[in-house]
Design a protein around this motif. Structure first.
Motif, mmCIF file in Angstrom:
data_model
loop_
_atom_site.group_PDB
_atom_site.id
_atom_site.type_symbol
_atom_site.label_atom_id
_atom_site.label_comp_id
_atom_site.label_asym_id
_atom_site.label_seq_id
_atom_site.Cartn_x
_atom_site.Cartn_y
_atom_site.Cartn_z
ATOM 1 N N VAL A 114 0.811 -1.211 0.000
ATOM 2 C CA VAL A 114 0.000 0.000 0.000
ATOM 3 C C VAL A 114 0.848 1.266 0.000
ATOM 4 O O VAL A 114 0.623 2.198 -0.771
ATOM 5 C CB VAL A 114 -0.963 -0.005 1.218
ATOM 6 N N GLY A 115 1.848 1.349 0.870
ATOM 7 C CA GLY A 115 2.651 2.564 0.971
ATOM 8 C C GLY A 115 1.950 3.638 1.784
ATOM 9 O O GLY A 115 0.868 3.425 2.329
ATOM 10 N N LYS A 116 2.562 4.814 1.847
ATOM 11 C CA LYS A 116 2.010 5.889 2.666
ATOM 12 C C LYS A 116 0.740 6.474 2.090
ATOM 13 O O LYS A 116 -0.164 6.872 2.824
ATOM 14 C CB LYS A 116 3.063 6.985 2.864
ATOM 15 N N GLU A 117 0.667 6.580 0.766
ATOM 16 C CA GLU A 117 -0.538 7.088 0.108
ATOM 17 C C GLU A 117 -0.929 6.092 -0.965
ATOM 18 O O GLU A 117 -0.241 5.942 -1.972
ATOM 19 C CB GLU A 117 -0.287 8.470 -0.506
ATOM 20 N N SER A 118 -2.037 5.386 -0.762
ATOM 21 C CA SER A 118 -2.393 4.287 -1.647
ATOM 22 C C SER A 118 -3.359 4.730 -2.744
ATOM 23 O O SER A 118 -4.436 5.263 -2.439
ATOM 24 C CB SER A 118 -3.031 3.154 -0.833
#
Length: 434
Positions: free
Chosen positions: A169-173
């Motif tokens: 996902v990461g910090k901003e998906s």
């Protein structure tokens, strides 16, 4: 049909294995679609409010609570296998629709909500048949062991899936990435139908009790006073306790400004706590018994909500502390669910298992669902001040709800008076596991 004790050991073990594999696939799908950070993040990315985001986590248990008894009355008409297989097929189709919802543009939010509604409606038929089916091959001495092991396995697969999801996902998906994760979970979910259809046909899970109407079902269940008392306690406790984890995820994201990957990892910690709870519940019950176990779970729920109420300000220290609290809370939720399942089977009358289990499930899932529904409505109504102070300390409306949860759980302790394992009295059909 023959009772579990009259069926050969290899057949019972075959049934247990396929039930466990089915549970692994099904739970991974359920938790991803209705009870994880992924669905909350997707709903938010599609423009859903806090109310709608919380609503997506409440529909499944809410519909379970409303529809288990009506579905139980269908078992004598269509058979437990037909009901289970049909429910699995429809819910799988709804799952793929939910994953495809972003393709519908302006209607994406409504398609997502409608898909979760259909998923929840159909899956209530599966739950109505699942426990009677399980009771047909699980002997009384293996209830805690089987449910603990089975739920440990399905929690492990769900934890692995969500952990990988958190890494991706990461910090901003972006929406497409969340969508692909849902598609993958939907494919896994189809495994539920594949494995449950392989349970040996000798197990029907159906008792010909003649119940063909909802009124007759209710009448029969209400005569089992110990089960009614236990059901009432579980409803009140679940109503007070089951909104905590999804509300914590919203609190992290909206109030403490946690990055998306932190929210997903805390969701994974919750699953890790449940994994440990399923693994250790047998030892807990063996050491302190059912009575003290229930009291321990109850006290921990109240203390954990109170602890989250005092965590504010954001930052990595707050994220870590909330992660630890959520993991502990989930440990107790998982262990409690296994003990509760065993108590439900112990209190269900022989010859009336289908209706008794559906009756209890109505209260169990009803409390679960209404907890999250009321939390959702509270967030949307603006009934609580968005910010309030006591001296130099500032609190948000999310923290207000955590405080109310803690107080409600303390109030629920009054209903322990109706729990046979805690305060046995009178004549009743009950044999405690420990």
């Amino acid at each position: 049909m023959s009772g579990p004790q009259e069926i050969s050991l290899p057949l019972r073990r075959s049934a247990e294995l396929n039930a466990t594999l089915s549970s692994c696939c099904g739970f991974t799908g359920e938790v991803t679609l209705t009870d994880s950070a992924i669905i909350i993040l997707l709903a938010g990315a599609l423009g859903a409010s806090d109310t709608l985001s919380m609503l997506t986590t409440s529909l499944l248990p809410l519909f379970f609570g409303l529809l288990l008894l009506p579905n139980a009355t269908l078992i004598n008409r269509v058979g437990v296998r037909r009901l289970i297989n049909g429910a699995c097929g429809i819910s799988a189709a709804a799952y793929f629709c939910a994953a495809a919802s972003p393709f519908f543009g302006q209607g994406a939010k409504m398609v997502l909500l409608a898909s979760i509604v259909l998923f929840s409606l159909s899956l209530s038929g599966f739950i109505a048949g699942w426990f009677p089916l399980a009771d047909s091959f699980i002997t009384a001495d293996r209830r805690i062991v089987f449910f603990g092991r089975m739920r440990f396995c399905h929690q492990l697969t769900a934890l692995a899936f969500l952990t990988v999801s958190g890494l991706l996902v990461g910090k901003e998906s972006p929406i497409w990435k969340l969508q692909m994760l849902l598609f993958a979970a939907a494919v896994i979910y189809v495994g539920r139908l594949v494995f449950i259809s392989r349970i040996p046909s000798v197990f029907s899970g159906l008792e010909a009790n003649g119940v063909t109407s909802l009124r007759a079902a209710l009448s029969r269940a209400l005569r089992n006073k110990p089960l009614v008392g236990f059901s009432l306690y579980i409803f009140v406790l679940n109503f007070a306790a089951y909104g905590t984890v999804p509300l914590t995820l919203l609190y992290l994201k909206k109030s403490l400004n946690a990055p998306d990957n932190v929210v997903v990892f805390v969701s994974a910690l919750a699953l890790g706590g449940m994994l440990a709870g399923y693994y250790r519940v047998g030892r807990i019950v063996a050491c302190i018994g059912v009575k003290k176990s229930l009291l321990l779970f109850h006290a921990t729920f109240a203390l954990a909500n109170l602890a989250i109420f005092f965590v504010g300000g954001g930052g990595m220290a707050a994220y870590v502390l909330i992660g630890i609290i959520v993991m502990t809370y989930s440990f107790m939720i998982a262990a409690a669910s296994v003990v509760v399942a065993g108590e439900m089977m112990a209190l269900s009358k022989a010859g009336d298992k289908v209706v008794s289990m559906a009756f209890f499930g109505t209260f169990y899932y009803g409390g679960f669902g209404f907890s999250r529904l009321m939390t959702s409505l509270s967030l949307g109504s603006g009934i609580f001040a968005s910010d309030w102070r006591v001296g130099s300390s500032s609190f948000s409306h999310y923290q207000t709800l955590f405080l109310l949860f803690a107080l409600a759980i303390l109030f629920a302790a009054v209903f322990l008076l109706f729990v046979p394992a805690v305060f046995p009295k009178g004549e009743f059909n009950y044999r405690p596991e420990t």
